[in-house]
Scaffold this active site. Structure first.
Site, PDB file in Angstrom:
ATOM      1  N   ASN A  15       0.956  -1.226  -0.016  1.00 29.82           N
ATOM      2  CA  ASN A  15      -0.004   0.119   0.034  1.00 29.82           C
ATOM      3  C   ASN A  15       0.768   1.174  -0.146  1.00 29.82           C
ATOM      4  O   ASN A  15       1.635   1.218   0.908  1.00 29.82           O
ATOM      5  CB  ASN A  15      -0.834  -0.006   1.292  1.00 29.82           C
ATOM      6  CG  ASN A  15      -1.935   1.161   1.497  1.00 29.82           C
ATOM      7  OD1 ASN A  15      -1.195   2.277   1.084  1.00 29.82           O
ATOM      8  ND2 ASN A  15      -3.184   0.872   1.822  1.00 29.82           N
ATOM      9  N   ARG A  26       5.046  18.538   0.890  1.00 28.32           N
ATOM     10  CA  ARG A  26       5.915  19.329   0.103  1.00 28.32           C
ATOM     11  C   ARG A  26       5.261  19.982  -1.274  1.00 28.32           C
ATOM     12  O   ARG A  26       5.782  21.125  -1.785  1.00 28.32           O
ATOM     13  CB  ARG A  26       7.326  19.033  -0.183  1.00 28.32           C
ATOM     14  CG  ARG A  26       8.231  18.885   0.921  1.00 28.32           C
ATOM     15  CD  ARG A  26       8.553  20.317   1.242  1.00 28.32           C
ATOM     16  NE  ARG A  26       9.248  20.360   2.518  1.00 28.32           N
ATOM     17  CZ  ARG A  26      10.728  20.329   2.417  1.00 28.32           C
ATOM     18  NH1 ARG A  26      11.648  20.371   1.455  1.00 28.32           N
ATOM     19  NH2 ARG A  26      11.522  20.301   3.652  1.00 28.32           N
ATOM     20  N   HIS A  51      -5.485   3.410  -1.848  1.00 29.71           N
ATOM     21  CA  HIS A  51      -6.766   3.750  -0.995  1.00 29.71           C
ATOM     22  C   HIS A  51      -6.873   5.198  -1.061  1.00 29.71           C
ATOM     23  O   HIS A  51      -6.973   6.191  -0.154  1.00 29.71           O
ATOM     24  CB  HIS A  51      -6.531   3.361   0.448  1.00 29.71           C
ATOM     25  CG  HIS A  51      -7.879   3.611   0.987  1.00 29.71           C
ATOM     26  ND1 HIS A  51      -8.280   2.287   2.166  1.00 29.71           N
ATOM     27  CD2 HIS A  51      -8.991   3.987   1.070  1.00 29.71           C
ATOM     28  CE1 HIS A  51      -9.255   2.476   2.648  1.00 29.71           C
ATOM     29  NE2 HIS A  51      -9.811   3.592   2.046  1.00 29.71           N
ATOM     30  N   HIS A  58      -3.905  11.830   0.703  1.00 29.46           N
ATOM     31  CA  HIS A  58      -2.782  11.177   0.307  1.00 29.46           C
ATOM     32  C   HIS A  58      -2.771  10.882  -1.182  1.00 29.46           C
ATOM     33  O   HIS A  58      -2.415  11.403  -2.018  1.00 29.46           O
ATOM     34  CB  HIS A  58      -2.378  10.121   1.104  1.00 29.46           C
ATOM     35  CG  HIS A  58      -3.382   9.306   1.940  1.00 29.46           C
ATOM     36  ND1 HIS A  58      -4.304   8.799   1.257  1.00 29.46           N
ATOM     37  CD2 HIS A  58      -3.830   9.129   3.362  1.00 29.46           C
ATOM     38  CE1 HIS A  58      -5.424   8.155   2.305  1.00 29.46           C
ATOM     39  NE2 HIS A  58      -4.929   8.610   3.413  1.00 29.46           N
ATOM     40  N   GLU A  78      -8.749   0.181  -3.034  1.00 26.79           N
ATOM     41  CA  GLU A  78      -9.590   0.041  -2.043  1.00 26.79           C
ATOM     42  C   GLU A  78     -10.300   1.180  -1.807  1.00 26.79           C
ATOM     43  O   GLU A  78      -9.793   2.479  -1.994  1.00 26.79           O
ATOM     44  CB  GLU A  78      -8.875   0.003  -0.638  1.00 26.79           C
ATOM     45  CG  GLU A  78      -7.410  -0.916  -0.498  1.00 26.79           C
ATOM     46  CD  GLU A  78      -6.934  -0.618   0.709  1.00 26.79           C
ATOM     47  OE1 GLU A  78      -6.359  -1.934   1.129  1.00 26.79           O
ATOM     48  OE2 GLU A  78      -7.035   0.095   1.435  1.00 26.79           O
ATOM     49  N   THR A 108      -7.941   6.395   9.489  1.00 30.76           N
ATOM     50  CA  THR A 108      -7.671   4.917   8.606  1.00 30.76           C
ATOM     51  C   THR A 108      -8.906   4.310   8.997  1.00 30.76           C
ATOM     52  O   THR A 108      -9.921   4.433   9.450  1.00 30.76           O
ATOM     53  CB  THR A 108      -6.501   4.465   9.041  1.00 30.76           C
ATOM     54  OG1 THR A 108      -6.021   3.262   8.381  1.00 30.76           O
ATOM     55  CG2 THR A 108      -6.637   4.022  10.628  1.00 30.76           C
ATOM     56  N   HIS A 198      -4.316  -4.826   7.763  1.00 31.89           N
ATOM     57  CA  HIS A 198      -4.218  -3.385   8.736  1.00 31.89           C
ATOM     58  C   HIS A 198      -3.355  -3.966   9.817  1.00 31.89           C
ATOM     59  O   HIS A 198      -3.483  -4.910  10.548  1.00 31.89           O
ATOM     60  CB  HIS A 198      -5.618  -3.268   9.168  1.00 31.89           C
ATOM     61  CG  HIS A 198      -5.968  -1.823   9.276  1.00 31.89           C
ATOM     62  ND1 HIS A 198      -5.214  -1.078  10.380  1.00 31.89           N
ATOM     63  CD2 HIS A 198      -6.527  -0.845   8.381  1.00 31.89           C
ATOM     64  CE1 HIS A 198      -5.582   0.399  10.059  1.00 31.89           C
ATOM     65  NE2 HIS A 198      -6.311   0.434   8.968  1.00 31.89           N
ATOM     66  N   ASP A 199      -2.400  -2.960  10.079  1.00 30.24           N
ATOM     67  CA  ASP A 199      -1.186  -3.249  11.065  1.00 30.24           C
ATOM     68  C   ASP A 199      -0.538  -4.291  10.939  1.00 30.24           C
ATOM     69  O   ASP A 199       0.058  -4.810  12.006  1.00 30.24           O
ATOM     70  CB  ASP A 199      -2.072  -3.087  12.248  1.00 30.24           C
ATOM     71  CG  ASP A 199      -2.545  -1.596  12.521  1.00 30.24           C
ATOM     72  OD1 ASP A 199      -1.718  -0.643  12.480  1.00 30.24           O
ATOM     73  OD2 ASP A 199      -3.907  -1.549  12.732  1.00 30.24           O
ATOM     74  N   GLY A 221       1.076  -1.286   4.360  1.00 31.71           N
ATOM     75  CA  GLY A 221       1.399  -0.063   4.055  1.00 31.71           C
ATOM     76  C   GLY A 221       2.083   0.647   5.225  1.00 31.71           C
ATOM     77  O   GLY A 221       3.390   0.837   5.278  1.00 31.71           O
ATOM     78  N   HIS A 222       1.357   0.982   6.409  1.00 36.81           N
ATOM     79  CA  HIS A 222       2.201   1.817   7.387  1.00 36.81           C
ATOM     80  C   HIS A 222       3.300   1.098   7.930  1.00 36.81           C
ATOM     81  O   HIS A 222       4.495   1.901   7.921  1.00 36.81           O
ATOM     82  CB  HIS A 222       1.097   2.174   8.508  1.00 36.81           C
ATOM     83  CG  HIS A 222       1.478   2.846   9.768  1.00 36.81           C
ATOM     84  ND1 HIS A 222       1.522   4.233   9.578  1.00 36.81           N
ATOM     85  CD2 HIS A 222       2.003   2.859  10.760  1.00 36.81           C
ATOM     86  CE1 HIS A 222       1.834   5.089  10.512  1.00 36.81           C
ATOM     87  NE2 HIS A 222       2.190   3.977  11.410  1.00 36.81           N
TER      88      HIS A 222
HETATM   89  N1  PXP Z   1      -6.537  -2.904   4.307  1.00 33.48           N
HETATM   90  C1  PXP Z   1      -7.537  -1.703   4.191  1.00 33.48           C
HETATM   91  C2  PXP Z   1      -8.856  -1.644   3.907  1.00 33.48           C
HETATM   92  C3  PXP Z   1      -6.789  -0.471   4.685  1.00 33.48           C
HETATM   93  O1  PXP Z   1      -7.845   0.572   4.757  1.00 33.48           O
HETATM   94  C4  PXP Z   1      -5.532  -0.289   5.046  1.00 33.48           C
HETATM   95  C5  PXP Z   1      -4.999   1.075   5.375  1.00 33.48           C
HETATM   96  O2  PXP Z   1      -5.082   1.952   4.475  1.00 33.48           O
HETATM   97  C6  PXP Z   1      -4.643  -1.541   4.906  1.00 33.48           C
HETATM   98  C7  PXP Z   1      -5.379  -2.639   4.494  1.00 33.48           C
HETATM   99  C8  PXP Z   1      -3.271  -1.384   5.226  1.00 33.48           C
HETATM  100  O3  PXP Z   1      -3.136  -1.165   6.545  1.00 33.48           O
HETATM  101  P1  PXP Z   1      -1.523  -0.726   7.183  1.00 33.48           P
HETATM  102  O4  PXP Z   1      -1.254   0.673   6.606  1.00 33.48           O
HETATM  103  O5  PXP Z   1      -1.671  -0.730   8.714  1.00 33.48           O
HETATM  104  O6  PXP Z   1      -0.603  -1.578   6.698  1.00 33.48           O
END
Ligand code: PXP
Length: 247
Positions: A15, A26, A51, A58, A78, A108, A198-199, A221-222
């Site tokens: 992501n 910037r 996303h 973003h 997404e 988020t 997610h996470d 992503g994060h």
């Molecule tokens: N899946 C979905 C539906 C999300 O909204 C996100 C965050 O944008 C992610 C996965 C990825 O999560 P993370 O950034 O915590 O890895």
């Protein structure tokens, strides 16, 4: 350590929203999203996820259009299927669309779909994407009834919302993976593919992917971008010190 074959391996979709956040800070075009996506693919990632949110804070809608021609892996978009989002997805035609019920002001994604309450809406949206040959995935909590209703709505896959697992894992609670194992088994029985996100992070991904069967894809992503900063920092600082030493 035993390694998976190509066929059984869970795909990684990176992501890249955080790269866009950095760019937007910037106002210019550095870092360049398209070049980043090209490099991420060349490093072996099997997918790129974006996303776009309605406020485009973003990833922007234009980024989705710019990315399309350079995606050589799997493109996953997404988002909450409001009209503007549906139009974008139908225009870009990614390989997969992941439907997320995020509200406009959410920092988020913070919940999965209520696939029972939104059954008719999801059916309608999914059939539109299916007509356009775009695979559909529903972001969902680990609740058997909701997963059954996702199948009923015609989704191809579910994306298990892993925040609770990640939180519990970081506290040492390994049992927190059980609902995800059960949900993946149920989804598979119902003919659904299984994604997760997610996470997820370098800390928890091995355990999660070993315990959750039928895992087709994770989108990360994060943590991945944060870890990249950390693991790249020493190298970059040394390059600056070297250049400064040359003058
Ligand atoms: N899946 C979905 C539906 C999300 O909204 C996100 C965050 O944008 C992610 C996965 C990825 O999560 P993370 O950034 O915590 O890895």
């Amino acid at each position: 350590m035993k390694q998976n074959t190509k066929e059984t391996m869970t795909k990684l979709s990176v992501n890249i929203n955080k790269i866009a956040t950095l760019r937007n800070a910037r106002g210019g075009n550095f870092p360049n999203i398209v070049e980043f996506a090209e490099d991420i693919q060349s490093y072996g990632s099997q997918g790129i996820t974006i996303h776009p949110r309605p406020d485009e804070r973003h990833i922007r809608y234009q980024d989705a259009r710019d990315l399309k021609p350079i995606i050589t892996t799997e493109f996953n978009i997404e988002g909450n299927p409001i009209h503007k989002f549906i139009d974008l997805v139908l225009f870009v035609k990614p390989h997969q669309v992941t439907l997320v019920p995020d509200s406009v002001d959410a920092i988020t994604s913070n919940s999965g779909w209520d696939t029972i309450k939104n059954q008719d809406f999801l059916k309608e949206v999914i059939s539109e994407f299916k007509r356009n040959k775009i695979r559909t995935s529903i972001f969902i909590d680990t609740d058997a009834k909701l997963i059954e209703a996702a199948a009923k709505a015609g989704a191809d896959r579910v994306e298990l919302y892993t925040e609770e697992f990640a939180t519990q894992y970081s506290l040492g609670n390994r049992k927190a993976v059980k609902p995800y194992t059960d949900s993946a088994k149920l989804a598979h029985e119902l003919g659904l593919g299984v994604n997760a996100g997610h996470d997820l992070s370098l800390d928890n991904i091995l355990f999660f992917s070993q315990k959750v069967p039928f895992l087709d894809e994770v989108s990360i992503g994060h943590a991945l971008i944060t870890e990249s900063l950390y693991f790249g920092l020493e190298n970059v600082i040394n390059q600056y010190l070297y250049k400064l030493s040359l003058k």
